[in-house]
Structures are given as C-alpha cells and as structure tokens.
Design an enzyme around this catalytic site. Sequence first.
Site, mmCIF file in Angstrom:
data_model
loop_
_atom_site.group_PDB
_atom_site.id
_atom_site.type_symbol
_atom_site.label_atom_id
_atom_site.label_comp_id
_atom_site.label_asym_id
_atom_site.label_seq_id
_atom_site.Cartn_x
_atom_site.Cartn_y
_atom_site.Cartn_z
ATOM 1 N N CYS A 24 -4.767 2.399 -3.616
ATOM 2 C CA CYS A 24 -3.530 2.990 -3.070
ATOM 3 C C CYS A 24 -2.347 2.053 -3.259
ATOM 4 C CB CYS A 24 -3.701 3.350 -1.593
ATOM 5 S SG CYS A 24 -4.946 4.606 -1.328
ATOM 6 N N LYS A 36 -10.396 -0.125 10.840
ATOM 7 C CA LYS A 36 -10.552 -1.352 10.052
ATOM 8 C C LYS A 36 -10.885 -2.543 10.945
ATOM 9 C CE LYS A 36 -7.252 0.032 6.437
ATOM 10 N NZ LYS A 36 -8.084 0.592 5.367
ATOM 11 N N GLN A 40 -4.412 -4.938 7.416
ATOM 12 C CA GLN A 40 -5.409 -5.896 6.917
ATOM 13 C C GLN A 40 -5.339 -7.245 7.630
ATOM 14 O OE1 GLN A 40 -7.709 -4.983 4.846
ATOM 15 N NE2 GLN A 40 -6.859 -3.073 4.049
ATOM 16 N N HIS A 96 0.862 -1.177 0.000
ATOM 17 C CA HIS A 96 0.000 0.000 0.000
ATOM 18 C C HIS A 96 0.905 1.236 0.000
ATOM 19 C CE1 HIS A 96 -2.807 2.942 1.770
ATOM 20 N NE2 HIS A 96 -3.789 2.113 1.490
ATOM 21 N N ASP A 116 3.198 -4.264 8.252
ATOM 22 C CA ASP A 116 1.984 -3.487 8.061
ATOM 23 C C ASP A 116 0.810 -4.421 8.337
ATOM 24 O OD1 ASP A 116 -0.311 -2.321 7.098
ATOM 25 O OD2 ASP A 116 0.478 -1.836 5.112
#
Lengths: 412, 142
Positions: free
Chosen positions: A366, A226, A203, A123, A200
Amino acid sequence: MDNKSNPWRKDFPILDQKVNDEDLVYLDNAATTQKPQAVIDAISDFYSNDNANVHRGVHTLAERSTEEFEAAREKIQKFINAESSEEIIYTKGTTDSLNIVARSYGQSNIEAGDEIVISYLEHHSNLVPWQQLAIQKHATLKYIDLTDDGFVDLKDAKKQITDKTKIVSIAHVSNVMGVENPVKEIAKIAHQHGAIMVVDGAQSVPHMPVDVQDLDCDFLAFSGHKMLGPTGIGVLYGKKDLLNAMPPVDFGGEMINFVHLQDTSWTDLPWKFEAGTPNIAGAIVLGKAIDYLNEIGMDKIQSYESELVDYVLPKILAIPDVTVYGPSDPKKHTSVISFNLNGLHPHDLATGLDMEGVAVRAGHHCAQPLMTYLGLSATARASFYLYNTKEDADKLVDAIIATKEFFKDGTI
Amino acid sequence: MALSKMDNLYRQVILDHSAHPHHHGKLDDSTNEIELKNPTCGDVLQLDVKVDDNKITDIAFSGYGCTISQASASMMTDAVMDKTVDQAEDMVEAFSDMILGEKSNTDILEDSAVLKGVSQFPARIKCATLAWKALHKALNKE
C-alpha cells in the site's frame, strides 16, 4: 533465543500449527499481529457476560459495558500519555482516524493555495485522504524527500514546510523501509510555521513507547489489530482544543446533545466523533491487549525486537543476490525488513517461503508512490513481533536460501 | 523438502516461458489494446492484439510481473495466435474454469494447460489469470 525460551510465544495459540507440513513462522506482523489467549478469551467473556449498548440504558448490563468501554479509553490515554481521555476517539482503525482528520480539520482549515506536506514513504492511508483534500480545495500536496538510508529527510522537511503549510502528516515508523522517522523534530518545524502535525502511528505504537506530549504531535492515528487487539477498532488521538473546534464528520446517535426539528447541538468530546453504536467489544478487548503489552513493558518489547534485528539483518544481508531496503545498520533498522532476491519476483519468493511455513508479505505494501520512488514494482517483507525468535529468524534465512536454490537457473 | 511442492507450480516449461517470453513487446498495427493492473501486487500487463476479419493475426505483451504472470502471458499469446475471436473466448473460459479447479476443456488450451497446478495455490490464481483477463477485455473493448 529459541521458541521455547520466548516467555510470550506460548500465549499465542495460532502460532502452534503446521503450514504446508512445516512449523508456522509468522512474519507478517506489519500487516496484522496474532492475538494472545487473554485477548481471544476477552472477546468471548464480553459477549458471554457483559454485552449491552453503551451510554444508553439504565440497566446493570448497560452500566457494566459502559464502564468497561470507558475504562479501556483511559488505558489507551495512559498508554500514549495523553493529557485527558477526552482526547481519545475510538475509530475503525488508522485509515479511519486519518480520514477523520482530513474530513474534519482539513475541510475546515484548508483553503486554495495552502500546502499539505507528507513524505514519499507514506502508506496510502496517509496519502490518499490528503491528496483528495488537496484536489478538492485546490491546495498543494508536497512530498518530503528520503535520505539514502530511507528516512524522511529532516533537511528537506525544512525546505518543504513553509508558512503556507497547514498540515504535515508523517509515518512515525515506515511499513516498508524499516525506519523510525524524526517526527518530534518535524513537529517542531511544522509548529514554527503554524502548521499542525499528524503522526501515523500504525507501525510505532505497537512496538515502542509513544508519548504524544513528548512528541508534541497534534494528532496520532493507530490500529488495534497491529498491537494484539481485534480488527475494526482503532484510535485517533487529538489535542483537546483542536478536537473541540472541529466539526463532527458522522451524524446520528451517541454524538448529539439535543436534536431539534431544524438543528442539533453536539455532545462533548470524545463522543462527538463517535456516531452510532461503536465497536464496544473491540474497544474493551483493545484495552486487554494494552494490559498484556503493559505487563511486558513497551521498553522491553522495543529492546527485544532490536535484538532480533541485530541478529537477523546481517544474516539476510549476507545472502548473495539479496537487496535489503532501508538502513543496513541494524541499530537504525526497525523490525520491518523489506527485501528482494535479485532476478526473482517477490511473489515467487513469497510462495517459496510459504512452502517452508514462513509467512511474509509480498507486494507494494500500500505504498505505490514509494515503490515508484525506489524504482520497484514490489518487495518481500518480513516483520517481527515480540513472539518471534532467533529460531524464526534462522528459518526465514534458510527458506530464502532454499528458494534461491530452487530458482537457481533464474526466471526473470 | 517442502519446496518440492512447488514443482507443480513451477514446471520447467513455465520457467522457460518466463525466462524467454514469446511475443514480448508491442505492436505498431494493433487493433485492440489494453493495460491491466493487478492492484493487489502492482503487476502491470500491456496487451496489443491485431484482429483481422474476426481472427487474431498478431499479439504482443509487455509490462512486469512474477514468473507465473509472465509465463501465463507468453503461453496465452502462443495459444491464441491465428485463432478466431470466438475460439479465443472459449479458451478464456476454459482457462478460467481450469484455474478455479472446475471441469474444463483443457485440450484447447495447448501449452497453457500446464498452469493447471496453479489451482492448488489460491494466492497465485490472479497472477495466472491476468493475461487471459486482459485478452478478454481487449477483444471486448468498444
């Protein structure tokens, strides 16, 4: 499972509405998730009963808000199995968290000729901060290749990560390709070369159990919104000795120990990185979202989503002229499903789905370098969460087929 | 059938323009060129314009985008061909007003007026205006 037999769906009031005269089917969870009533109420409760600034006042409200603010930090610590709550820094979100690592650890440790290694599926938030750091420091930004299935390739990781590498930063779960990357193995490779491993987790943390000690990552970044929480609150986890050695990036109130006329000493972790009045309500309410997730259990959420993928992925793959990106084996695919209808731009597809009440994302997500890597300008993306059902999955598939029929004479 | 609501957005003339765009390609002898991106979706539009004596004498577009952006570019090139720069600028303004649902002199827009339906799809307004924004920027480029 239909909508009525999903035990959690009724907790999300926003889902009970019509969009374009159709029942809403919300499948844009990789962008942001909806909030359960308990989270919505917690925002109002805090401002109705406990609101005060934290770590400042001696009055009762200040004591109460500080206690809740720090209790939420401990919930987050346990949620990702960090060793200490000092390792949990409140941020604005994943982007902010990654920028803090780049601006603090990166600024202090990257020199000309060093390497920073990321992958082609990152991303922009896990790409641009490293790219700008590399430009400024005359370091090299390297990209790990993807496998045919769309995973970050471990074999190539071994080639790209060298003794010159100082930072490796990889998405745990891709926001486009529907893959869970082997970040634990990549962390091992990074550490063998003396580099640090940044994960990261935007997600992954909302959808599966994540254990920072098991992954042995040095930093983990994720966002509250999220994972059923509010926007504007996120987390940076970092190993204590690394955080202790890092300089603060923002200066002001809250983060100081003592301010003299010409110099200042910093306060302890985690507050050293939390200058100014933080997002107090956001942090406390994120704690409520974590309570909600814990009550269900992250294992259960993961297996529920994987059941949904088992059901829906073969149905999407079976629609003629549909291309799905990432693994076609549902066992390997996460609940983020990117696809295109050949001959139709994803924006036209997404407008068609919206007319059927189905909310998906269309665009480059993105991840422009990934789109270039795949030779695409954009994709449509359906992403599921715990309140989605097989009924939602059927409506998505029907809506794709109906849209395909609407444009049957082709447009491009 | 909810999809029938899209009939206003995807009129046959729009689908035809998108499938068979007019003035698609590049000009060898353009006087004004611009590349415009729609950063939210990744669409790219390259516009080449030839202005002779304050008049648009040739125009071509290339790049990639959705049905609406491609059709809008195709219809825009038809509409502004052989117009003066001032006339073209009036059309840019009329198109912008129309798409935002404001009072607009749509008579001067020729085929492009058929895109009026986009005003009911706020998420797609940027798709329709990309070509007209590109024209405005190309004509005003130093």
